[in-house]
Design a protein around this motif. Structure first.
Motif, mmCIF file in Angstrom:
data_model
loop_
_atom_site.group_PDB
_atom_site.id
_atom_site.type_symbol
_atom_site.label_atom_id
_atom_site.label_comp_id
_atom_site.label_asym_id
_atom_site.label_seq_id
_atom_site.Cartn_x
_atom_site.Cartn_y
_atom_site.Cartn_z
ATOM 1 N N SER A 1 -4.764 -8.607 -3.413
ATOM 2 C CA SER A 1 -4.609 -7.234 -2.894
ATOM 3 C C SER A 1 -3.953 -6.360 -3.957
ATOM 4 N N MET B 1 0.822 -1.213 0.000
ATOM 5 C CA MET B 1 0.000 0.000 0.000
ATOM 6 C C MET B 1 0.854 1.260 0.000
ATOM 7 N N LEU C 1 -5.600 -2.987 -5.672
ATOM 8 C CA LEU C 1 -4.961 -1.665 -5.617
ATOM 9 C C LEU C 1 -4.724 -1.121 -7.028
#
Ligand code: TMP
Length: 204
Positions: free
Chosen positions: A114, A67, A118
């Motif tokens: 994930s 992230m 994103l």
């Protein structure tokens, strides 16, 4: 208006930065306005996050690390890439989201779902990605010659590097319309000529 957003990808010592500069020079000779940028980095807040990611003082959970790369990327696309493309410039970026897939997913075992989630938040995607692949010996020699301090990822070892390289090749195979694998062994001018041929065939 069609855009020209080109990314350079590859492992350490693949010659991305040199090749990006040589392509920018060749484009300039043709009267093309191109900006050169990099990841993690670009605008000040993204360069700040680069320091956080690379200085090695923190040990992040895998999702946090992924992230943070995407946080830097959000700054980069919003403040640098989108405005440049809107103004009609070409954008050449030293690394982009394929590096997150290669390093954080293939290299560090991060969660592919994930990563995919994103990636949907990021726009634009590159029009062309040049994947520079060199033999491990050439990469090691170039890194040694450069003599810069090792960052966190440089210290992750041989197996990690091998997984990253395999990751880039898998990404290229899965995205044949966008990605071109370029053999980066040999002289910089020879490689630059190969790259210019690819770019000219697509865009000039
Ligand atoms: P470099 O661009 O000078 O090679 O340094 C950036 C380092 O950050 C390099 O080791 C690759 C790593 N990296 C990731 O792990 N994930 C990413 O998404 C990006 C853009 C870079």
């Amino acid at each position: 208006m069609s855009t020209r957003f080109i990314t350079f990808e590859g492992g350490e010592g693949a010659g991305k930065s040199t090749q990006l500069r040589l392509l920018a020079e060749r484009l300039e000779l043709r009267g093309v306005r191109a900006i050169a940028t990099r990841e993690p980095g670009g605008p000040p807040a993204a360069e700040f996050l680069r320091g956080v990611l690379l200085d090695g003082t923190q040990d992040f959970a895998p999702l946090t690390e992924m992230m943070l790369h995407f946080a830097a990327r959000a700054e980069h696309v919003t403040r640098t890439i989108q405005p440049a493309l809107a103004a009609g410039a070409w954008v050449l970026s030293d690394r982009f989201f394929d590096s997150t897939e290669a390093y954080q997913v293939y290299g560090q075992g991060g969660d592919p779902a994930s990563y995919a989630a994103l990636k949907t938040l990021i726009s634009p995607h590159p029009d062309l990605t040049l994947m520079l692949v060199v033999s491990p010996e050439v990469a090691a020699a170039r890194e040694a010659a450069r003599g810069r301090a090792a960052d966190r990822y440089d210290r992750m070892g041989e197996d990690f590097r091998r997984r990253v390289t395999e990751g880039f090749l898998a990404i290229a195979a899965a995205n044949p319309a966008r990605c071109v694998v370029v053999n980066g062994d040999g002289g910089a001018e020879d490689v630059a000529a190969r790259i210019f041929d690819v770019v000219a065939a697509r865009f000039l």
